[in-house]
Write a protein that holds these residues in place. Structure first.
Motif, PDB file in Angstrom:
ATOM      1  N   LEU A 877      -8.735  -1.978  -5.690  1.00 25.56           N
ATOM      2  CA  LEU A 877      -9.879  -1.773  -5.306  1.00 25.56           C
ATOM      3  C   LEU A 877     -10.271  -1.152  -3.974  1.00 25.56           C
ATOM      4  N   VAL A 878      -9.741  -1.804  -2.871  1.00 27.28           N
ATOM      5  CA  VAL A 878      -9.865  -1.573  -1.498  1.00 27.28           C
ATOM      6  C   VAL A 878      -9.194  -0.215  -1.302  1.00 27.28           C
ATOM      7  N   THR A 879      -8.013  -0.090  -1.508  1.00 21.28           N
ATOM      8  CA  THR A 879      -7.255   1.047  -1.505  1.00 21.28           C
ATOM      9  C   THR A 879      -7.925   2.207  -2.111  1.00 21.28           C
ATOM     10  N   GLN A 880      -8.194   2.512  -3.271  1.00 21.30           N
ATOM     11  CA  GLN A 880      -8.820   3.569  -3.759  1.00 21.30           C
ATOM     12  C   GLN A 880     -10.379   3.767  -3.181  1.00 21.30           C
ATOM     13  N   SER A 881     -11.080   2.624  -2.818  1.00 18.05           N
ATOM     14  CA  SER A 881     -12.474   2.812  -2.361  1.00 18.05           C
ATOM     15  C   SER A 881     -12.204   3.474  -0.886  1.00 18.05           C
ATOM     16  N   ARG A 882     -11.223   3.204  -0.045  1.00 19.34           N
ATOM     17  CA  ARG A 882     -11.043   4.044   0.897  1.00 19.34           C
ATOM     18  C   ARG A 882     -10.774   5.431   0.797  1.00 19.34           C
ATOM     19  N   ARG A 883      -9.836   5.543  -0.197  1.00 16.47           N
ATOM     20  CA  ARG A 883      -9.302   6.966  -0.774  1.00 16.47           C
ATOM     21  C   ARG A 883     -10.746   7.649  -0.828  1.00 16.47           C
ATOM     22  N   LEU A 884     -11.330   7.251  -1.713  1.00 10.69           N
ATOM     23  CA  LEU A 884     -12.462   8.320  -2.406  1.00 10.69           C
ATOM     24  C   LEU A 884     -13.532   8.340  -1.277  1.00 10.69           C
ATOM     25  N   ARG A 885     -13.700   7.175  -0.196  1.00 14.15           N
ATOM     26  CA  ARG A 885     -14.607   7.579   0.763  1.00 14.15           C
ATOM     27  C   ARG A 885     -14.112   8.600   1.797  1.00 14.15           C
TER      28      ARG A 885
END
Length: 900
Positions: A877-885
């Protein structure tokens, strides 16, 4: 061949007594009566037994108990009267003689024990070679083989019967005591489909657990260990369903191969890691890990294994392989030259986590390769890695990983489907009968069904009596015939619960259905409390009953409502031509047939205006109705609402219980259309009545409304809800193809059925929903943002699982529709990101969204994203949130949408 038949009474009294006993069904008395008959008497009895067997085949179903007793007696008597092995095996293998209650095999064995050992072995092997009877005849076959000195008949059917017979609470003792165990176990392990009893118990401590029992016998020396291992490895290598591989895999875990056996079959293990099921591939991966870490696995073989595993989709296997590669290269750096180029292929994996792990492996062992290999790895990183890992790649390879210059983004959508037109009317009568017989044996699609209906009406108009006679001949064994399967149930009304497809029409032509049943069927109406599925079912049934009523007179030249397109639609000018033919013949249309035709006519077709003028010029009442209908725009509407979700057990928990579909009231429609269609004009109560039509809507029902997609979508909602929440829901999205290619307005109901379809339990259902979504997008009819809002609601209330939506969204995006998918997800994600407790699987959904943004170059902000992107940790969740941001901040220019 000598059979050992005893000589005895040759007069007819013994034969008469035998036949009287057989007719009475007293099988237990047959062996004693056979002992008194010599060869001539048995031959005489055999002819009468064959005649009785033919007679029994014609008995009615209501004599089933008598039939069962007589057949068992026939089975035993015929076995004792046959002298040839082939003829005896044919008699004993007759499916009509095998009693479902069993018992006949013991008696048959008793009358055959006087035959020679060679004769008994011949019969046994003939029976064992017949898959349809060998399992049920296991006891007889075994009795014939034992004492004959013949080889064990190791066939699939015999092994199935043996496995069923021997599997009980004393499995190990039974296997140990049975001399046939080694031969039959070897055959069981080689079967493509494993016998069910071998998989009944999955816990190793269970008394019926076959792997534990076979492992114990191997330790005792009853089974050869090397042969067992070889059989198990060979079976795993052949592949198949996981249930069929469960036994050999469990056996190898209990009786592990030796180090030498592991080395000798390296090629086999590598093949399993690439092509077998996940559990088998994981096992083979562990087997190869030892030799790889010990340096006993050649570099080429280890590279081949790595390539095979990294080509798979299971993340667990991929992570394990990358970890193994890291350990092996740390111990044996010389292998890096062969293995790292293979690892580089994973830099282009769909999952960014796998990309990151692969990049880490390459970075750690880059120093062990030559300059040429480094250049190749840098080029792979430059061309394969997405924006999420490019900064890290630049840190590894420096300036060799330059900024990728991408062409302007172009959305790729599928071509708009070309309309499929139905063939012309049915040809000859023989072609029609052949088509009807085919449809009786398998499920026909909606258009085959419609064409057959029209063919029946046309041929009845030309020669009703000739058609009726051919129907009686071709369907002589039909349930509704006096000599058919239901002949013994004179008091049974076969059509009590409906017309049974087109059976009611066939029976009406043959004069085999009560007139009062036809009248009741064609005059029925849809109850106000019915669900939409029930209403569609009654509407379909009423049309069939109307045809059954009118076909008797043979006056109708054709059906008005026969579609001209695969969606169920009728081209307006075609319907005008049909009405003209009716008017020229001085015929009035059948009310329900005309009502169906009006619902199916394509009101938005370019020729609708011309058709309305020509229909009005006909001067008939039906022509005026068609003209008014074509000019009416969208006379039918539906509103969809939902009850709020309450606690479990309250009646408002499941999605299907909370759907409220309200048809707009239309007095004009109800005035003009027959009562069976009044529900479309507001004739149903908008209560959330549980729909008991389960999850499927037959395609035949869906073709009722090809010109009113929004109304059709509203009728599909409850079945689609079952596809999302039902445990065994399958084929719920079948009608979505017709809906996507149909006509009429698109609103909330269409968005909802698409949202439901994308979250269905069944993968095939989700795939059909993706196809429908892309077709609507290509036609410019998709409200992607509304689909996204409905998905957000379903996900937030836990009615849909995010991983299913992620799978569907990933599939849709992979076709090139990244912008379309992002538009949907950009509406669905904020509500989930802002929730106090994120739904499980949200990280996987964010990964799909990030990939879409990176590909299509979207920019902007997403509510709730920053909170997760700035959190600590390395969860998905955290990793993909950063990637999307980061992707939303780095967006590139977007290009135009293209259809290709």
């Amino acid at each position: 061949m000598t059979t050992g038949v005893l000589s005895g009474a040759s007069d007819g009294k013994g034969v008469d007594a035998l036949m009287k006993t057989v007719r009475a069904g007293r099988a237990a008395e047959v062996p004693a009566l056979l002992e008194a008959l010599d060869a001539a008497a048995r031959l005489e009895a055999l002819g009468q037994l064959k005649s009785l067997r033919s007679e029994v085949r014609t008995w009615n179903w209501n004599r089933w108990e008598e039939t069962d007793r007589v057949r068992r007696a026939l089975y035993v008597a015929g076995a004792g009267c046959h002298t040839g092995a082939a003829a005896a095996a044919s008699w004993l293998g007759g499916r009509d003689l095998l009693s479902p209650r069993g018992g006949g095999g013991v008696l048959a064995l008793r009358v055959l024990l006087d035959r020679t050992p060679v004769w008994r072995a011949d019969v046994a092997h003939r029976l064992a070679a017949r898959p349809a009877v060998a399992e049920d005849s296991y006891g007889l076959i075994r009795g014939l083989v034992e004492g004959s000195g013949a080889a064990v008949p190791a066939t699939d059917g015999y092994v199935l019967g043996w496995a069923r017979h021997i599997t009980n609470g004393r499995l190990l003792e039974n296997l140990r005591a049975d001399p046939q165990t080694p031969v039959l176990v070897a055959h069981a392990l080689s079967m493509q489909e494993a016998p069910d009893p071998l998989n009944w118990s999955v816990e190793s401590g269970a008394a019926t657990h076959w792997p534990s029992a076979l492992a114990a016998l191997t330790e005792e020396g009853v089974l050869d260990r090397a042969e067992l291992v070889d059989l198990c490895v060979s079976r795993l290598l052949r592949g198949g369903r996981q249930r069929d591989l469960r036994l050999p895999l469990a056996l190898l875990q209990l009786v592990p191969p030796t180090a030498e056996e592991r080395r000798d079959r390296i090629a086999d293990w590598i093949g399993m890691t690439a092509d077998s099921t996940s559990p088998v591939a994981g096992y083979a991966q562990k087997i190869l890990s030892g030799p790889a870490l010990e340096g006993a696995l050649p570099g080429g073989a280890f590279a081949e294994m790595t390539a095979g595993v990294l080509f798979r989709t299971e993340k667990k296997l991929l992570r394990a392989q990358l970890s193994l590669v890291n350990k092996v290269l740390a111990r044996i750096p010389a292998l890096s030259v062969e293995v790292l180029p293979v690892v580089a292929d994973a830099l282009g994996h769909d999952d960014t986590e796998i990309q990151g792990r692969a990049l880490q492996v390459v970075a750690r062992h880059l120093k062990s390769v030559d300059e040429g290999t480094r250049c190749d790895l840098a080029e792979a990183a430059s061309s394969l890695l997405g924006p999420a890992h490019r900064p890290a790649a630049e840190g590894v390879f420096g300036s060799r990983v330059g900024k990728r210059e991408l062409p302007p983004y172009e959305e790729i959508l599928p071509p708009v489907p070309e309309p499929l037109f139905l063939p012309g009317p049915q040809g000859s009568l023989e072609e029609l009968i052949e088509d009807l017989l085919v449809q009786q044996r398998r499920s026909s699609d909606a258009m085959e069904f419609e064409r057959a209906l029209d063919g029946l009406v046309r041929h009845a108009h030309l020669d009703r009596e000739g058609l009726a006679e051919r129907i009686r001949e071709a369907f002589a064994d039909a349930y509704w015939q006096p000599t058919g399967a239901g002949a013994g149930h004179a008091d049974l009304d076969y059509f009590r619960h409906g017309p049974r497809g087109m059976d009611a029409i066939l029976a009406a032509l043959a004069g085999r259905v009560k007139r009062e049943r036809i009248e009741a069927g064609r005059n029925q109406s849809v109850p106000m409390t019915s669900c939409a599925h029930g209403a569609m079912e009654v509407t379909q049934a009423t049309r069939i009953w109307e045809i059954a009523h009118l076909i008797g007179g043979g006056k109708l030249p054709m059906l008005l409502a026969t579609p001209t397109r695969h969606t169920g639609g009728i081209d307006p000018l075609d319907l005008v031509r049909r009405l003209k033919e009716y008017a020229d013949a001085g015929l009035e249309p059948a009310p329900v047939d005309l009502g169906h035709a009006l619902l199916r006519v394509r009101r938005q077709d370019a020729s609708a205006g011309q058709a309305a003028e020509e229909a009005e010029a006909l001067g008939s009442e039906a022509g005026k109705r068609l003209a008014a209908w074509l000019r009416s725009g969208s006379p039918l509407e539906a509103t969809v609402r939902f009850h709020p979700r309450t606690e479990k057990g309250s009646g408002r928990w499941w999605l299907v219980d909370r759907i409220l579909v309200e048809m707009a009231k239309s007095p004009e429609f109800r005035k003009e259309f027959p009562k069976t269609l009044h529900w479309l004009g507001g004739g149903l109560l908008p209560n959330a009545r549980r729909c008991y039509h389960w999850e499927q809507v037959p395609e035949r029902w869906a073709t009722l409304l090809p010109a009113d997609r929004e109304l059709l979508a509203a009728c599909l909602l409850s079945s689609m809800a079952s596809g999302v929440e039902g445990d065994a829901a399958r084929d719920a999205t079948g009608p979505l193809t017709l809906l996507a290619e149909g006509e009429g307005q698109v609103g909330r109901a269409v968005a909802l059925v698409l949202a439901f379809g994308l979250g269905c339990r069944d993968a095939d259902d989700r795939l059909r929903a993706v196809d429908a979504l892309l077709v609507l997008a290509a036609r410019g009819d998709l409200d992607a943002r509304q689909v996204g809002r409905d998905l957000a609601w379903l996900l937030a209330e836990r009615s849909m699982k995010p991983n299913r939506l992620a799978d569907a969204a990933r599939t849709a995006a992979a076709t090139g529709a990244y912008e379309t998918v992002w538009t949907i997800l950009s509406e669905a994600l904020p509500k989930l990101l802002e929730a106090e407790q994120p739904v499980r699987g949200l990280g996987e959904l964010l990964a799909v969204a990030a990939d879409c943004v990176e590909r299509c170059g979207a920019t902007g902000q997403l509510a709730g994203l920053e909170r997760h992107a700035s959190a600590r940790g390395t969860s998905q969740l955290v990793t993909q949130s950063r990637r999307l941001r980061n992707a939303l901040r780095q967006g590139t220019d977007q290009g135009a949408t293209e259809t290709s």
